[in-house]
Design a protein around this motif. Structure first.
Motif, PDB file in Angstrom:
ATOM      1  N   ASP A 233       0.862  -1.187   0.000  1.00 34.74           N
ATOM      2  CA  ASP A 233       0.000   0.000   0.000  1.00 34.74           C
ATOM      3  C   ASP A 233       0.900   1.240   0.000  1.00 34.74           C
ATOM      4  O   ASP A 233       2.016   1.200   0.522  1.00 34.74           O
ATOM      5  CB  ASP A 233      -0.856  -0.055   1.281  1.00 34.74           C
ATOM      6  CG  ASP A 233      -1.687   1.173   1.517  1.00 34.74           C
ATOM      7  OD1 ASP A 233      -2.773   1.265   0.925  1.00 34.74           O
ATOM      8  OD2 ASP A 233      -1.262   2.034   2.316  1.00 34.74           O
TER       9      ASP A 233
ATOM     10  N   ASN B 257       0.721   5.127   1.325  1.00 32.10           N
ATOM     11  CA  ASN B 257      -0.121   6.062   2.098  1.00 32.10           C
ATOM     12  C   ASN B 257       0.504   7.437   2.185  1.00 32.10           C
ATOM     13  O   ASN B 257       1.731   7.578   2.181  1.00 32.10           O
ATOM     14  CB  ASN B 257      -0.406   5.496   3.493  1.00 32.10           C
ATOM     15  CG  ASN B 257       0.744   5.705   4.460  1.00 32.10           C
ATOM     16  OD1 ASN B 257       0.939   6.799   4.989  1.00 32.10           O
ATOM     17  ND2 ASN B 257       1.542   4.656   4.693  1.00 32.10           N
TER      18      ASN B 257
ATOM     19  N   THR C  32      -2.621   4.788  -2.502  1.00 38.42           N
ATOM     20  CA  THR C  32      -3.776   3.887  -2.392  1.00 38.42           C
ATOM     21  C   THR C  32      -4.530   4.093  -1.083  1.00 38.42           C
ATOM     22  O   THR C  32      -5.661   3.647  -0.941  1.00 38.42           O
ATOM     23  CB  THR C  32      -3.313   2.422  -2.514  1.00 38.42           C
ATOM     24  OG1 THR C  32      -2.157   2.228  -1.675  1.00 38.42           O
ATOM     25  CG2 THR C  32      -2.926   2.096  -3.957  1.00 38.42           C
ATOM     26  N   SER C  33      -3.902   4.771  -0.117  1.00 34.02           N
ATOM     27  CA  SER C  33      -4.548   5.055   1.161  1.00 34.02           C
ATOM     28  C   SER C  33      -4.258   6.493   1.582  1.00 34.02           C
ATOM     29  O   SER C  33      -3.116   6.941   1.476  1.00 34.02           O
ATOM     30  CB  SER C  33      -4.038   4.098   2.254  1.00 34.02           C
ATOM     31  OG  SER C  33      -4.475   2.780   2.007  1.00 34.02           O
TER      32      SER C  33
ATOM     33  N   SER D  58       2.870  -1.096   4.028  1.00 35.10           N
ATOM     34  CA  SER D  58       2.537   0.195   3.436  1.00 35.10           C
ATOM     35  C   SER D  58       3.775   1.080   3.439  1.00 35.10           C
ATOM     36  O   SER D  58       4.615   0.979   4.338  1.00 35.10           O
ATOM     37  CB  SER D  58       1.403   0.869   4.229  1.00 35.10           C
ATOM     38  OG  SER D  58       0.967   2.042   3.578  1.00 35.10           O
TER      39      SER D  58
ATOM     40  N   PRO E 123      -4.781  -0.853  -1.960  1.00 32.04           N
ATOM     41  CA  PRO E 123      -5.094  -0.464  -0.582  1.00 32.04           C
ATOM     42  C   PRO E 123      -4.853  -1.601   0.406  1.00 32.04           C
ATOM     43  O   PRO E 123      -5.118  -2.762   0.084  1.00 32.04           O
ATOM     44  CB  PRO E 123      -6.582  -0.103  -0.639  1.00 32.04           C
ATOM     45  CG  PRO E 123      -6.812   0.316  -2.048  1.00 32.04           C
ATOM     46  CD  PRO E 123      -5.908  -0.560  -2.868  1.00 32.04           C
ATOM     47  N   MET E 124      -4.389  -1.278   1.582  1.00 29.50           N
ATOM     48  CA  MET E 124      -4.020  -2.285   2.584  1.00 29.50           C
ATOM     49  C   MET E 124      -5.151  -3.246   2.930  1.00 29.50           C
ATOM     50  O   MET E 124      -4.908  -4.394   3.272  1.00 29.50           O
ATOM     51  CB  MET E 124      -3.501  -1.589   3.843  1.00 29.50           C
ATOM     52  CG  MET E 124      -4.524  -0.710   4.547  1.00 29.50           C
ATOM     53  SD  MET E 124      -3.835   0.187   5.979  1.00 29.50           S
ATOM     54  CE  MET E 124      -3.070   1.597   5.196  1.00 29.50           C
TER      55      MET E 124
END
Lengths: 256, 256, 256, 256
Positions: A5, A7, A30-31, A220, A250-251
């Motif tokens: 991920d 972030n 993605t986050s 992440s 995403p995680m």
């Protein structure tokens, strides 16, 4: 197949004040760690940031901090564990309302600034954060410094946890970050930074500042969107990961 | 059988500052309007107030206000509709986190102070509040001044609404409250105040300050817990309602 | 010889948030309106802004606003006259401490945003501001919208007053500013804007939006430093004034 | 003849929130430490508190704290020395405006809560406070914990300093206060508390918790006005001092 991920902290603007190239960085991560009004962010900014994240299919996270707007949540405060727990619940709840209104769920929580740094090494603070999240929603993932007290506290509380690494920071042999004031603390070369994160994701290893190889878990990667240069680097990291055969997602897709 | 709800503002303490005899008044009311940190209240106070309400089987409501702690949310602010909507979502979300952590649901939302007074006569502000609630949770009841713009806005938004009356205030012929600065605005005599609320609940009528009888809907009666005398009066109202054969129960039991 | 002051709002940054090209605009203006921590600014920003102003030989002014950081002091608040008076004293005092520490005096006070706009048309608010200044230091000049209630209130309080005009705004026949929402409210053409201010300073006249010539007093011209383009315009205004034989100098040099 | 000052924290109310029996305690103390809006107090409260102090011929002091209203300034914050210096200047300036408006001078500055406790043992923080005061007005006295780093910092900065003792607290042999969590930290018996302060003022000595007699300088005694009982004790202390032949008078009368 390996996955990871990406972030970034976003939603840090406040009233008439703008910080961060949110529109740009949300194209590549993605986050999103969204500030919740204590150290940064305000209700309108939170609402707009969630809109932007949803449009970019970026997963939503709450980014709670200490009630210190003047210090941007970066100054240590001796808040009690009970206070920290209540501050995290409050901010997570506030963000959740905007997420719910937009039809999405909060994927994760990542503490901000001084709260993050203190919780990384102080189990009691980490535990207070983990309990706050767990009491509000057991499905939410705690995004924590890899190998830190936050990871332990999340596990002890029965919470899912994503371990986070930094592309641009050197590590000590015990897995902690080399303090920024130290020589060599920042990985300045972008190519070597990208190689390092690929190694962390694929092999679970990174070379510490001493030269010794240490184990590290990279669910992440924390990246920054505070300047055009930073955003360009995020784009390069994402491309580098893809070229290395790593899926950037995403995680919640892989953290159990 | 007739029924009515008794609501009171609670959770207005902040940090080292204490306001209100919450522990006492929560023994007698059926719904609690809990401040959410903008005009009063803080995360710890919110958490403790919900605990106290749950212990007393009192239903939980969010009591959002303008971001004006120094003015206790009583000063009019020209916030945009978009700002009001975001402020209500934020505060409702924050309170919801504590409610969820305690295993209860938020029953209602009641705007505070200047936001309440402005929304009572300004449809656009009322609509912003109603939309905020509706976007977060369509099952939550809007607690609104009887006959006001808030009632219309809640209905237009598809929200359930509870109409609220005041035991200690005189009414104009159009159903609005007589301004506090006017002679006769306050119903000083407790017996006549109790008689009036019984009439409002049972007959749907009250005598306006002019002497003319007007129609009014009383789903909930607003009472105060800011002094021992106020709490004693709440107890008397509750007993008076019971003696008149009216069931005093949280609004969610009968508002559809 | 004619003279005029050029004033600009500066010191509006807060904590990690930066607003305004203060370093640039302070090269061209003669008076600085420095935010005092209520609607913008913080103690460190105030201290640094005074340093910067002093280095550029720019006179210092306090720029008090409503306690509304989230709204940047631009939202009307129904504060009482007593509250406005206390807010102005507080903020003026805070700024004065930094000025004193730097060995300079506060030259003027200019209300910010909603407080300025409300005081321009409401004598009581204007009077509260003027009294606050007068009670703290009778030598300080009130910088006020030309022809407004603030001018009257300052005179009634025995305060010196500088009347301020806008280069980029159209005027109604009664001397008030044409509302920004109206067609023609903004003077877009820089050359005509400069011609207008020269006319205001030299002749005491300006053409209203209706075409009729009206009388106006221009002790100071309000300019902006929020963008490189704005700063370039300030430079042009200053040069235009000089070329027209007008001396650009701090208001204290000629306001009696 | 011996003399001593009695000081108390006042002006800690905020908006709708009231703390402290200011009207009562101001009858008995000689110096008032007035909160300045960061950890407590607001502009209206500051203005009214100065009025009240002046009416009671009590000398005025600024009582600056960290910007932490929610924590009442009692929580340690890692603010930089530069931030502390700016916070003290800001708050001292704000209070000075109200004092000037009332025709009185600020006699002293006493840091509040966490800022006081940190400065007592950290020379750099103490120095930042002392420099802030000194840069604003070299005539102002720093009110400091007897024998602490604040005393040194004040002297090094060329500031006058008043050393403060506590009637109700036990001392360690090194002159520091016994931590409240320790057995015997509080002097519960009022008679012995009064005897102790008389000894401190007359002999410059007090018995440490170990039983050993230590030297201490008592220019001012810190007392509390947060309850009727506390105020009654202040009255008793004052009478006890008078009966012991000690003159109770503002510190400016004898601190050089």
């Amino acid at each position: 197949m390996k996955h990871v991920d990406l972030n970034s902290d976003v939603g840090e603007s406040f009233g008439a004040y703008t910080i961060g190239a949110d529109e740009e960085v949300l194209k590549y991560v993605t986050s999103a760690n969204i500030a919740c009004g204590f150290h940064a962010g305000d209700p309108l900014v939170m609402e707009r940031t969630i809109d932007l994240a949803v449009k970019n299919s970026v997963a939503i996270g709450a980014h709670p901090g200490y009630p210190d707007l003047m210090g941007f949540g970066r100054r240590e405060m001796k808040a009690s564990n009970e206070e920290v727990r209540a501050y995290v619940k409050y901010q997570l709840g506030a963000l959740s309302a905007f997420a719910t209104a937009k039809g999405v769920k909060v994927q994760h929580v990542k503490a901000h600034g001084a709260m993050y740094n203190m919780a990384a090494v102080d189990y009691n603070i980490a535990r207070a954060i983990a309990e706050a999240v767990s009491e509000v929603d057991r499905e939410i993932i705690l995004l924590a410094l890899a190998g830190s007290e936050m990871v332990k506290a999340a596990r002890d509380t029965g919470l899912k946890v994503a371990e986070e690494v930094f592309a641009d920071r050197a590590y000590n042999e015990d897995g902690t970050l080399v303090h920024r004031s130290k020589q060599g603390a920042m990985i300045e070369d972008e190519n070597s930074a990208i190689e390092r994160v690929i190694g962390m994701v694929k092999e679970g290893k990174v070379k510490a500042i001493t030269g010794k190889e240490i184990r590290i878990r990279a669910d992440s990667i924390c990246v920054h969107g505070d300047s055009p240069k930073a955003v360009a680097f995020v784009k390069r990291i994402r491309e580098g990961l893809r070229d290395a055969g790593i899926k950037v997602t995403p995680m919640k897709e892989f953290v159990k």
